[in-house]
Write an enzyme that holds these catalytic residues in place. Structure first.
Site, PDB file in Angstrom:
ATOM      1  N   HIS A  36       0.821  -1.220   0.000  1.00 36.02           N
ATOM      2  CA  HIS A  36       0.000   0.000   0.000  1.00 36.02           C
ATOM      3  C   HIS A  36       0.860   1.277   0.000  1.00 36.02           C
ATOM      4  O   HIS A  36       0.376   2.345   0.339  1.00 36.02           O
ATOM      5  CB  HIS A  36      -0.968   0.020   1.193  1.00 36.02           C
ATOM      6  CG  HIS A  36      -2.080  -0.983   1.070  1.00 36.02           C
ATOM      7  ND1 HIS A  36      -3.230  -0.741   0.370  1.00 36.02           N
ATOM      8  CD2 HIS A  36      -2.199  -2.243   1.557  1.00 36.02           C
ATOM      9  CE1 HIS A  36      -4.021  -1.813   0.434  1.00 36.02           C
ATOM     10  NE2 HIS A  36      -3.410  -2.739   1.130  1.00 36.02           N
ATOM     11  N   THR A  37       2.122   1.138  -0.372  1.00 37.61           N
ATOM     12  CA  THR A  37       2.981   2.322  -0.520  1.00 37.61           C
ATOM     13  C   THR A  37       3.015   2.796  -1.971  1.00 37.61           C
ATOM     14  O   THR A  37       3.372   3.941  -2.247  1.00 37.61           O
ATOM     15  CB  THR A  37       4.426   2.013  -0.075  1.00 37.61           C
ATOM     16  OG1 THR A  37       4.809   0.757  -0.643  1.00 37.61           O
ATOM     17  CG2 THR A  37       4.554   1.936   1.428  1.00 37.61           C
ATOM     18  N   ASP A  38       2.615   1.926  -2.906  1.00 34.32           N
ATOM     19  CA  ASP A  38       2.785   2.272  -4.331  1.00 34.32           C
ATOM     20  C   ASP A  38       1.937   3.463  -4.738  1.00 34.32           C
ATOM     21  O   ASP A  38       2.402   4.362  -5.439  1.00 34.32           O
ATOM     22  CB  ASP A  38       2.543   1.059  -5.239  1.00 34.32           C
ATOM     23  CG  ASP A  38       1.163   0.439  -5.111  1.00 34.32           C
ATOM     24  OD1 ASP A  38       0.473   0.701  -4.103  1.00 34.32           O
ATOM     25  OD2 ASP A  38       0.773  -0.317  -6.019  1.00 34.32           O
ATOM     26  N   GLY A 125      -3.667 -12.361  -4.245  1.00 30.31           N
ATOM     27  CA  GLY A 125      -2.680 -11.306  -4.012  1.00 30.31           C
ATOM     28  C   GLY A 125      -1.425 -11.483  -4.835  1.00 30.31           C
ATOM     29  O   GLY A 125      -0.384 -10.908  -4.533  1.00 30.31           O
ATOM     30  N   SER A 128      -2.922 -11.698 -10.607  1.00 35.23           N
ATOM     31  CA  SER A 128      -3.343 -12.343 -11.854  1.00 35.23           C
ATOM     32  C   SER A 128      -3.909 -11.295 -12.815  1.00 35.23           C
ATOM     33  O   SER A 128      -3.784 -11.430 -14.029  1.00 35.23           O
ATOM     34  CB  SER A 128      -4.386 -13.419 -11.560  1.00 35.23           C
ATOM     35  OG  SER A 128      -5.426 -12.891 -10.768  1.00 35.23           O
ATOM     36  N   SER A 129      -4.506 -10.226 -12.267  1.00 32.53           N
ATOM     37  CA  SER A 129      -5.089  -9.186 -13.125  1.00 32.53           C
ATOM     38  C   SER A 129      -4.010  -8.453 -13.916  1.00 32.53           C
ATOM     39  O   SER A 129      -4.139  -8.253 -15.132  1.00 32.53           O
ATOM     40  CB  SER A 129      -5.905  -8.193 -12.287  1.00 32.53           C
ATOM     41  OG  SER A 129      -5.114  -7.647 -11.254  1.00 32.53           O
ATOM     42  N   GLU A 161      -7.072  -0.851 -15.656  1.00 34.43           N
ATOM     43  CA  GLU A 161      -7.603  -1.229 -14.334  1.00 34.43           C
ATOM     44  C   GLU A 161      -8.378  -0.071 -13.708  1.00 34.43           C
ATOM     45  O   GLU A 161      -9.409  -0.266 -13.075  1.00 34.43           O
ATOM     46  CB  GLU A 161      -6.459  -1.679 -13.424  1.00 34.43           C
ATOM     47  CG  GLU A 161      -6.941  -2.368 -12.181  1.00 34.43           C
ATOM     48  CD  GLU A 161      -6.274  -3.698 -11.913  1.00 34.43           C
ATOM     49  OE1 GLU A 161      -6.484  -4.216 -10.821  1.00 34.43           O
ATOM     50  OE2 GLU A 161      -5.553  -4.225 -12.770  1.00 34.43           O
ATOM     51  N   ASP A 173       2.137  -3.711  -9.516  1.00 34.64           N
ATOM     52  CA  ASP A 173       1.800  -5.035 -10.039  1.00 34.64           C
ATOM     53  C   ASP A 173       2.187  -5.162 -11.507  1.00 34.64           C
ATOM     54  O   ASP A 173       2.809  -6.139 -11.924  1.00 34.64           O
ATOM     55  CB  ASP A 173       0.299  -5.311  -9.881  1.00 34.64           C
ATOM     56  CG  ASP A 173      -0.132  -5.334  -8.421  1.00 34.64           C
ATOM     57  OD1 ASP A 173       0.748  -5.295  -7.535  1.00 34.64           O
ATOM     58  OD2 ASP A 173      -1.347  -5.384  -8.178  1.00 34.64           O
ATOM     59  N   TYR A 223      -9.931  -0.640  -0.190  1.00 36.73           N
ATOM     60  CA  TYR A 223      -8.755  -0.166  -0.925  1.00 36.73           C
ATOM     61  C   TYR A 223      -8.956   1.285  -1.341  1.00 36.73           C
ATOM     62  O   TYR A 223      -8.110   2.151  -1.085  1.00 36.73           O
ATOM     63  CB  TYR A 223      -8.532  -1.050  -2.159  1.00 36.73           C
ATOM     64  CG  TYR A 223      -7.368  -0.629  -3.021  1.00 36.73           C
ATOM     65  CD1 TYR A 223      -6.119  -1.214  -2.880  1.00 36.73           C
ATOM     66  CD2 TYR A 223      -7.505   0.384  -3.974  1.00 36.73           C
ATOM     67  CE1 TYR A 223      -5.042  -0.818  -3.669  1.00 36.73           C
ATOM     68  CE2 TYR A 223      -6.447   0.788  -4.765  1.00 36.73           C
ATOM     69  CZ  TYR A 223      -5.215   0.180  -4.606  1.00 36.73           C
ATOM     70  OH  TYR A 223      -4.154   0.584  -5.380  1.00 36.73           O
TER      71      TYR A 223
END
Length: 382
Positions: A36-38, A125, A128-129, A161, A173, A223
């Site tokens: 959650h830093t990205d 996690g 895959s997306s 996305e 990702d 999120y």
């Protein structure tokens, strides 16, 4: 997936579309630390893995495009000039979103067919997306000679996305899946989208993922909520992102925000620092220090950022009781998915068997185990 099933994918494509496809592999990813830093312009430490999405695609002269998800036994046919998102939660949005973004940029693509299958479970996690998005953009870039750089391709995947899937994801990702290097993790600066690869010698240890096989329903809304909190606090402090904030800066507005929001921002600042310490630990070949940073990361995710769940917390607490485990934490968006564990190779079987037994006793369903190796990013197979 092995060569035989890659050949099976090719044979299936030929049978369906009567032409030889382009075959490619796009890996999933793990993240050693930096969760959650990205989307806060911070640092993350991902790596591509030897599990992902295998795709076969080729140009179509049928007047329309077709995408087939073999794992789901599901197909969709669409017209490039009349693209519309499917209802939320449908797999085809990952494909359609990429196509829409290529069209939006005025790139010369025509009808195509794609079939794909993966060996990473959805919601675990392991992204895959992003693997699917990257396989589509990489494949179409090759088929239609679009001359996109890898960086341009991942920004297209990310935009897909945002616009078609409705998740305001960061760039980690897609980056890890596209740029992965075998035996290495990428210390990625999400602000300038630039990474330093660190070759990791795991010595007598290996990475093991334990999948809770749960995905609690509030994951997507939570999120977007966390992201909103981070952006609001950054604005209050007059900076672009929490990447630019120190603990002392945050203290200045402690009385102006709720304790929950304060803790969420504090977690991000501390986690960012942990990724820098992890880079040092890897450089110094200090797996023990890396393991301790992983445990500290989970503590913050669970207690401050509040994106863990009972199943994830149970697996991490159980790992602490095993001397063979150097570190563990939840990985990914949270509320389910996997823990990542750094485990002595000689004790993996004993640790995983004991843990899955305890997990089943407590939660009345199975956890799944995946041993993963660090792999190369999205690439053509044939």
């Amino acid at each position: 997936m092995n060569t035989i099933t890659t050949k099976a994918l090719e044979a299936k494509f030929k049978a369906l579309f009567n032409t030889t496809p382009l075959l490619l592999f796009s890996p999933g990813r793990i993240n050693i630390i930096g969760e959650h830093t990205d989307y806060n312009d911070g640092y993350v430490f991902p790596a591509a893995i030897n599990k992902g999405v295998y795709a076969a695609l080729q140009k179509s002269n049928s007047g329309h495009s077709t995408a087939i998800a073999l794992n789901k036994d599901s197909r969709v046919t669409f017209n490039l000039d009349a693209l519309q998102p499917a209802p939320q939660g449908h797999w085809e949005n990952y494909v359609l979103g990429v196509v829409a973004e290529l069209k939006h940029r005025g790139l010369p693509i025509a009808n195509f067919n794609i079939i794909f299958e993966g060996d990473i479970p959805l919601g675990a996690g392991m992204s895959s997306s992003a693997a699917l998005e990257n396989s589509v953009v990489f494949g179409l870039n090759t088929l239609f000679d679009l001359k996109l750089s890898k960086t341009e391709m991942i920004l297209i995947s990310q935009k897909a996305e945002h616009t078609y899937v409705g998740v305001k994801c960061g760039i980690m990702d897609q980056y890890a899946s596209m740029f992965g290097i075998a035996d290495s993790a990428l210390h990625l600066d999400c602000r300038n989208v630039d990474a330093t690869p660190y070759k990791i010698n795991f010595k007598a240890y290996e990475l093991v993922l334990i999948n809770t096989n749960v995905k609690h329903s509030l994951s997507d809304s939570a999120y977007n909520d966390r992201r909103r909190v981070c952006e609001t606090i950054s604005k209050q402090l007059g900076v672009k992102a929490l990447r630019d904030v120190s603990v002392n800066d945050l203290e200045r507005i402690k009385n102006d925000v709720s304790i929950e929001d304060y803790n969420k921002a504090l977690y991000v600042i501390e986690e960012n620092t942990r990724t820098l310490k992890a880079a040092e630990a890897i450089k110094n070949d200090d797996l023990k220090a890396l393991g301790q940073l992983m445990y500290a990361s989970h503590e913050g995710l669970s207690k401050k950022y509040k994106v863990s769940c009972d199943e994830l917390d149970f697996l991490v607490e159980t790992s602490r009781k095993h001397t063979a485990v150097l570190g563990a934490r939840m990985m990914g968006g949270g509320f389910g998915g996997c823990t990542i564990n750094l485990v002595a190779t000689a004790h993996v079987k004993q640790f995983t068997e004991a843990t899955t037994l305890l997990y089943k006793e407590k939660f009345k369903h199975e956890a799944s185990i995946y041993a993963v190796k660090l792999a190369n990013g999205t690439h053509i197979i044939n």
